[in-house]
Every structure is written in structure tokens, then in C-alpha cells.
Write an enzyme that holds these catalytic residues in place. Structure first.
Site, PDB file in Angstrom:
ATOM      1  N   GLY A 180      -0.919   3.431  -3.305  1.00 10.72           N
ATOM      2  CA  GLY A 180      -1.695   3.077  -2.120  1.00 10.72           C
ATOM      3  C   GLY A 180      -0.868   2.805  -0.879  1.00 10.72           C
ATOM      4  O   GLY A 180       0.357   2.954  -0.874  1.00 10.72           O
TER       5      GLY A 180
ATOM      6  N   MET B  25       2.660  -5.818   4.997  1.00 13.06           N
ATOM      7  CA  MET B  25       2.333  -6.429   3.693  1.00 13.06           C
ATOM      8  C   MET B  25       3.359  -6.025   2.647  1.00 13.06           C
ATOM      9  O   MET B  25       3.741  -6.836   1.794  1.00 13.06           O
ATOM     10  CB  MET B  25       0.929  -6.010   3.248  1.00 13.06           C
ATOM     11  CG  MET B  25       0.516  -6.632   1.929  1.00 13.06           C
ATOM     12  SD  MET B  25       0.561  -8.448   1.977  1.00 13.06           S
ATOM     13  CE  MET B  25       1.619  -8.814   0.594  1.00 13.06           C
TER      14      MET B  25
ATOM     15  N   ASP C 253       1.033 -14.256   5.851  1.00 14.04           N
ATOM     16  CA  ASP C 253       0.648 -15.302   6.812  1.00 14.04           C
ATOM     17  C   ASP C 253       1.896 -16.037   7.328  1.00 14.04           C
ATOM     18  O   ASP C 253       1.980 -16.400   8.506  1.00 14.04           O
ATOM     19  CB  ASP C 253      -0.312 -16.296   6.146  1.00 14.04           C
ATOM     20  CG  ASP C 253      -1.544 -15.599   5.608  1.00 14.04           C
ATOM     21  OD1 ASP C 253      -2.069 -14.715   6.298  1.00 14.04           O
ATOM     22  OD2 ASP C 253      -1.972 -15.934   4.478  1.00 14.04           O
TER      23      ASP C 253
ATOM     24  N   HIS D  23      -6.001 -17.495   1.892  1.00 16.52           N
ATOM     25  CA  HIS D  23      -5.664 -16.287   2.657  1.00 16.52           C
ATOM     26  C   HIS D  23      -6.923 -15.607   3.183  1.00 16.52           C
ATOM     27  O   HIS D  23      -7.310 -14.531   2.724  1.00 16.52           O
ATOM     28  CB  HIS D  23      -4.837 -15.312   1.794  1.00 16.52           C
ATOM     29  CG  HIS D  23      -4.530 -14.032   2.515  1.00 16.52           C
ATOM     30  ND1 HIS D  23      -3.701 -13.969   3.620  1.00 16.52           N
ATOM     31  CD2 HIS D  23      -4.973 -12.768   2.320  1.00 16.52           C
ATOM     32  CE1 HIS D  23      -3.653 -12.725   4.067  1.00 16.52           C
ATOM     33  NE2 HIS D  23      -4.422 -11.971   3.302  1.00 16.52           N
TER      34      HIS D  23
HETATM   35  N1  LIG Z   1      -2.498 -10.533   0.274  1.00 12.11           N
HETATM   36  C1  LIG Z   1      -2.392  -9.997   1.472  1.00 12.11           C
HETATM   37  O1  LIG Z   1      -1.845 -10.606   2.388  1.00 12.11           O
HETATM   38  C2  LIG Z   1      -2.873  -8.594   1.722  1.00 12.11           C
HETATM   39  C3  LIG Z   1      -2.427  -7.885   2.844  1.00 12.11           C
HETATM   40  C4  LIG Z   1      -2.863  -6.591   3.058  1.00 12.11           C
HETATM   41  C5  LIG Z   1      -3.772  -6.007   2.164  1.00 12.11           C
HETATM   42  N2  LIG Z   1      -4.194  -6.723   1.082  1.00 12.11           N
HETATM   43  C6  LIG Z   1      -5.108  -6.124   0.106  1.00 12.11           C
HETATM   44  O2  LIG Z   1      -4.384  -5.227  -0.743  1.00 12.11           O
HETATM   45  C7  LIG Z   1      -5.294  -4.276  -1.310  1.00 12.11           C
HETATM   46  C8  LIG Z   1      -4.735  -2.870  -1.212  1.00 12.11           C
HETATM   47  O3  LIG Z   1      -4.640  -2.463   0.108  1.00 12.11           O
HETATM   48  P1  LIG Z   1      -4.081  -0.992   0.489  1.00 12.11           P
HETATM   49  O4  LIG Z   1      -4.099  -0.914   1.954  1.00 12.11           O
HETATM   50  O5  LIG Z   1      -2.857  -0.698  -0.257  1.00 12.11           O
HETATM   51  O6  LIG Z   1      -5.283  -0.071  -0.100  1.00 12.11           O
HETATM   52  P2  LIG Z   1      -5.208   1.475  -0.509  1.00 12.11           P
HETATM   53  O7  LIG Z   1      -6.607   1.940  -0.682  1.00 12.11           O
HETATM   54  O8  LIG Z   1      -4.327   2.205   0.421  1.00 12.11           O
HETATM   55  O9  LIG Z   1      -4.475   1.444  -1.925  1.00 12.11           O
HETATM   56  C9  LIG Z   1      -5.043   0.848  -3.038  1.00 12.11           C
HETATM   57  C10 LIG Z   1      -4.547   1.589  -4.269  1.00 12.11           C
HETATM   58  O10 LIG Z   1      -5.128   0.950  -5.412  1.00 12.11           O
HETATM   59  C11 LIG Z   1      -5.392   1.985  -6.344  1.00 12.11           C
HETATM   60  N3  LIG Z   1      -6.319   1.525  -7.360  1.00 12.11           N
HETATM   61  C12 LIG Z   1      -7.664   1.368  -7.295  1.00 12.11           C
HETATM   62  N4  LIG Z   1      -8.139   0.946  -8.476  1.00 12.11           N
HETATM   63  C13 LIG Z   1      -7.074   0.825  -9.302  1.00 12.11           C
HETATM   64  C14 LIG Z   1      -6.910   0.435 -10.648  1.00 12.11           C
HETATM   65  N5  LIG Z   1      -7.937   0.085 -11.397  1.00 12.11           N
HETATM   66  N6  LIG Z   1      -5.667   0.439 -11.162  1.00 12.11           N
HETATM   67  C15 LIG Z   1      -4.608   0.780 -10.420  1.00 12.11           C
HETATM   68  N7  LIG Z   1      -4.688   1.167  -9.138  1.00 12.11           N
HETATM   69  C16 LIG Z   1      -5.907   1.179  -8.601  1.00 12.11           C
HETATM   70  C17 LIG Z   1      -5.916   3.137  -5.508  1.00 12.11           C
HETATM   71  O11 LIG Z   1      -5.844   4.362  -6.221  1.00 12.11           O
HETATM   72  C18 LIG Z   1      -4.987   3.072  -4.310  1.00 12.11           C
HETATM   73  O12 LIG Z   1      -3.849   3.895  -4.485  1.00 12.11           O
HETATM   74  C19 LIG Z   1      -6.612  -4.479  -0.559  1.00 12.11           C
HETATM   75  O13 LIG Z   1      -7.498  -5.248  -1.358  1.00 12.11           O
HETATM   76  C20 LIG Z   1      -6.210  -5.271   0.668  1.00 12.11           C
HETATM   77  O14 LIG Z   1      -7.263  -6.030   1.192  1.00 12.11           O
HETATM   78  C21 LIG Z   1      -3.769  -7.987   0.858  1.00 12.11           C
HETATM   79  O1  LIG Z   2      -6.799  -8.318   6.740  1.00  9.47           O
HETATM   80  C1  LIG Z   2      -6.874  -7.779   5.650  1.00  9.47           C
HETATM   81  O2  LIG Z   2      -7.947  -7.415   5.156  1.00  9.47           O
HETATM   82  C2  LIG Z   2      -5.622  -7.478   4.885  1.00  9.47           C
HETATM   83  C3  LIG Z   2      -4.735  -8.673   4.688  1.00  9.47           C
HETATM   84  O3  LIG Z   2      -5.377  -9.701   4.006  1.00  9.47           O
HETATM   85  C4  LIG Z   2      -4.091  -9.160   5.951  1.00  9.47           C
HETATM   86  O4  LIG Z   2      -4.030 -10.366   6.169  1.00  9.47           O
HETATM   87  O5  LIG Z   2      -3.587  -8.318   6.721  1.00  9.47           O
END
Ligand SMILES: NC(=O)c1ccc[n+]([C@@H]2O[C@H](COP(=O)([O-])OP(=O)(O)OC[C@H]3O[C@@H](n4cnc5c(N)ncnc54)[C@H](O)[C@@H]3O)[C@@H](O)[C@H]2O)c1
Ligand SMILES: O=C(O)C[C@H](O)C(=O)O
Length: 338
Positions: A35, A251, A173, A200
Site C-alpha cells: 500500500g 506516515m 502526531d 489518534h
Molecule cells: N496511525 C497513523 O498515524 C496513520 C497515518 C496514515 C494512515 N493511517 C492508516 O493506515 C491505513 C493504510 O493507509 P494507506 O494509505 O497505506 O492505504 P492503501 O490503500 O494505500 O494501502 C493499504 C494496503 O492494505 C492492503 N490490505 C487490505 N486488506 C488487507 C489484508 N487483509 N491483509 C493485508 N493487506 C491488506 C491493501 O491491499 C493495500 O495494499 C489506513 O487505515 C490509514 O487510515 C494511519
Molecule cells: O488522516 C488520516 O486519515 C491518516 C492519518 O491518521 C493521519 O493522521 O494522517
């Protein structure tokens, strides 16, 4: 034409982006490695000298990412696993980082992701519990305030839950708070570390600016704008990406930074302290048993949970707004597994 010294520098393999205090190395898995976060995170972990072996899993694309990342000239081995190879991907793994799941689009809250991401995270946690029950699990997938309790409850059901080994990654954050305060104060972010507590999502993100030398002098409208930017920095990126997702590169940086901190703690380095969302006694008397505050990381994972320390009147108000929402998010996660 390059000078001989410059040529030697460029040709030196294993350029070090991370701090390393020990030779002990660790097998790390990324679940969701194909992803937006997973790919750059895998690249950064390939550059971490404390990672000896990198196991990349996704329901699509992980073998390709692994083939690509494996050409980087650092010592670690990289293997990619296809959708039906989750258990193989988890064999012998000590640290599992989970960025699997859908990201936000403009107009959505992180809680709007719950319906899709809750079951993804539950199923991955269940597989970790079965194949790598002693692994440390670092949860990136949103909504973190709910997905961390989901992981905890899933492992508890399987009889393998150790609260010292489950972490919500709130490092972005902390990274944003340092960057944005540095902008306001006109200094380098390395001079403006900020402790961020709570959870978060929007109002559950509570930056403790009063505890920093430069932050305590920020007042009035500038203070309000700074706090708002730290709490809603995620929305800023979602809006700018205009439907193409949320923060991925910053991230990945934050995820790699937290993973490196945990690995240093696991290796016995003393004084590795950073905020992370863990099972916590700090607000348990109010029915809130997960909370992010400064945590010392050690050989067993969570070594010591620090109290939040003295708050300004403004921060007391921010905390008051954080707690009820955080409680709701945690209960929603637990109820999903129960
Ligand atoms: N904690 C934080 O601060 C933070 C920051 C940014 C994003 N996020 C979160 O991280 C997550 C991913 O974001 P992204 O931009 O990489 O999304 P994305 O859609 O680009 O990538 C997600 C990946 O997860 C994979 N996936 C889906 N189901 C799966 C499974 N069962 N097993 C394994 N892989 C699986 C998809 O195929 C994809 O490649 C989101 O939920 C987003 O909100 C959290
Ligand atoms: O904002 C979002 O949905 C992704 C992540 O949690 C962030 O803080 O950037």
C-alpha cells in the site's frame, strides 16, 4: 567529475538513516506492504541496520515490492508473500507492523473506516496470535483508537495477549507537532520535541506544548492555530490528496522511526522514551484503559508508562474533550471482538 572521497562515500553500502546501539537484529513483518504506507515503510525498514529480515505481506502486490526493495544494498533479507501465504509471512517474526486497510477520503472521519478496517485488523491479529504469539504488534491502520483494542481483545480471546507487546503508532502526531512548532518558533524540529498524549483522531490528539521550552511561550490565536494544525494535520493531507488517500510518506517515516525505537528498546538500550497508544493505567479509573503517553521501551516492549505531567489550563480543557471520545472509540473496538 567526483572527487575520490565523494566517490568513496557514494559507493559505501548500508548508508545509515537510523540510530543503532547494538548488533542484535530482528525479523520484522509488514502486513499491508503493497500500500501507500506499506511500500515506503518497507523501503525505510530495509535501511534500518537493526532489521535482519523483512517479511512483506499484502493481499496484492507484496512479492513485487519485495523484489524491488531487496535490491537495496543493506544486509537484511527480504521476502514477499502472496495473499494465501499469511502464516508463512509470520513465521519467526518478532515485530509485526500493520498498515493494512483503507484510508480516508475528503469528508470522512477516521471512525468512518471502522466498518472496513476492523475486520481486516482482527483477522491479521488472529493470524499473528496463532503463528507468532510472542511478536510485538505495531498498529497503524485507522481508527487507531479502536483498532488497538481490537488487536488486544483478539489476542486475549486466543489466550496470547501481553499488553506490553501491543502498540498504536501515534508517532506521526509527534512528528507533526515538532515540525509545526519549529515553524512557529523559527528553529529546527530537533529543537522542538513535543509530547503528544491521548489518542489518534482530531480532539483525542492532545499536544503538551506547555512542557516544552519554546511551546510554552506560544499563546492566543497562534496557540489555537498550532493546536488545531497538530490535531487535524491528517485532514490537511487528505484534502490536498483530493480523493487519492491520506498521509503515506510522512506516515512511513513515522512508522519506521517508531519501529527503530522499539528495536532499540528490545535490544536493551536504556532511555528510549516516546509516546505510543498502549494499555495504560493512567485513566483506567474513568473506564479508559488505552491511552497514549510517553512510554519507555525495553527488552519486553513496554517497560514503563510515564504520567502525563503538569498541564496548562488550555491542556486541561483539551484533555477534557479527548477523554469521552476516546472512551467511545475504545469501547466500539472492544465490542466488535466481544
Ligand atoms: N496511525 C497513523 O498515524 C496513520 C497515518 C496514515 C494512515 N493511517 C492508516 O493506515 C491505513 C493504510 O493507509 P494507506 O494509505 O497505506 O492505504 P492503501 O490503500 O494505500 O494501502 C493499504 C494496503 O492494505 C492492503 N490490505 C487490505 N486488506 C488487507 C489484508 N487483509 N491483509 C493485508 N493487506 C491488506 C491493501 O491491499 C493495500 O495494499 C489506513 O487505515 C490509514 O487510515 C494511519
Ligand atoms: O488522516 C488520516 O486519515 C491518516 C492519518 O491518521 C493521519 O493522521 O494522517
Amino acid at each position: 567529475m567526483l572527487s575520490r572521497a565523494a566517490a568513496r562515500t557514494l559507493a559505501t553500502p548500508s548508508a545509515r538513516l537510523f540510530s543503532s546501539s547494538s548488533a542484535r537484529q530482528t525479523k520484522v513483518a509488514v502486513l499491508g506492504a503493497g500500500g501507500g504506507i506499506g511500500q515506503p515503510l518497507s523501503l525505510l525498514l530495509k535501511s534500518d541496520p537493526l532489521v535482519t529480515s523483512l517479511s512483506l505481506y499484502d493481499i496484492r502486490g507484496a512479492p513485487g515490492v519485495a523484489a524491488d526493495v531487496s535490491h537495496v544494498d543493506t544486509a537484511s533479507e527480504v521476502t514477499g508473500y502472496a495473499a494465501d501465504q499469511l502464516n508463512q509471512a509470520l513465521e519467526g517474526v518478532e515485530v509485526v507492523v500493520i498498515p493494512a486497510g483503507v484510508p480516508r477520503k475528503p469528508g470522512m472521519t477516521r471512525d468512518d473506516l471502522f466498518n472496513t478496517n476492523a475486520s481486516i485488523v482482527r483477522d491479521l491479529a488472529s493470524a499473528v496470535g496463532a503463528t507468532a504469539p510472542n511478536a510485538h504488534i505495531l498498529v497503524i491502520s485507522n481508527p487507531v483508537n479502536s483498532t488497538v483494542p481490537i488487536v488486544a481483545k483478539t489476542l486475549e480471546k486466543a489466550g496470547v495477549y501481553d499488553p506490553k507487546r501491543v502498540f498504536g503508532v501515534t508517532t506521526l502526531d509527534v512528528v507533526r507537532a515538532a515540525r509545526f512548532l519549529a515553524g512557529v518558533a523559527g528553529v529546527k524540529p530537533s529543537d522542538t520535541p513535543v509530547t503528544v498524549v491521548g489518542g489518534h483522531s482530531g480532539p483525542t490528539i492532545v499536544p503538551l506544548l506547555s512542557q516544552t521550552n519554546l511551546g510554552k511561550d506560544v499563546k492566543g490565536e497562534v496557540y489555537d492555530q498550532l493546536v488545531h494544525r497538530i490535531q487535524f494535520g491528517g485532514d490537511e493531507v487528505v484534502k490536498a490528496k483530493d480523493g487519492a488517500g491520506s498521509a503515506t510518506l510522512s506516515m512511513a517515516y513515522a512508522g519506521a522511526k517508531f519501529t527503530n525505537a522499539l528495536l532499540r528498546g528490545l535490544n536493551g538500550e536504556k532511555g528510549v522514551v516516546t509516546p505510543t497508544f498502549v494499555k495504560s493505567p493512567l485513566f483506567e479509573d474513568q473506564g479508559i484503559d488505552f491511552f497514549s503517553s510517553n512510554v519507555e521501551l525495553g527488552p519486553n516492549g513496554v517497560e514503563k508508562i510515564h504520567p502525563i505531567g503538569p498541564l496548562s489550563a488550555e491542556e486541561e480543557k483539551l484533555l477534557e474533550a479527548c477523554l469521552p471520545e476516546l472512551k467511545k472509540n475504545i469501547e466500539k473496538g472492544k465490542a466488535f471482538v466481544a
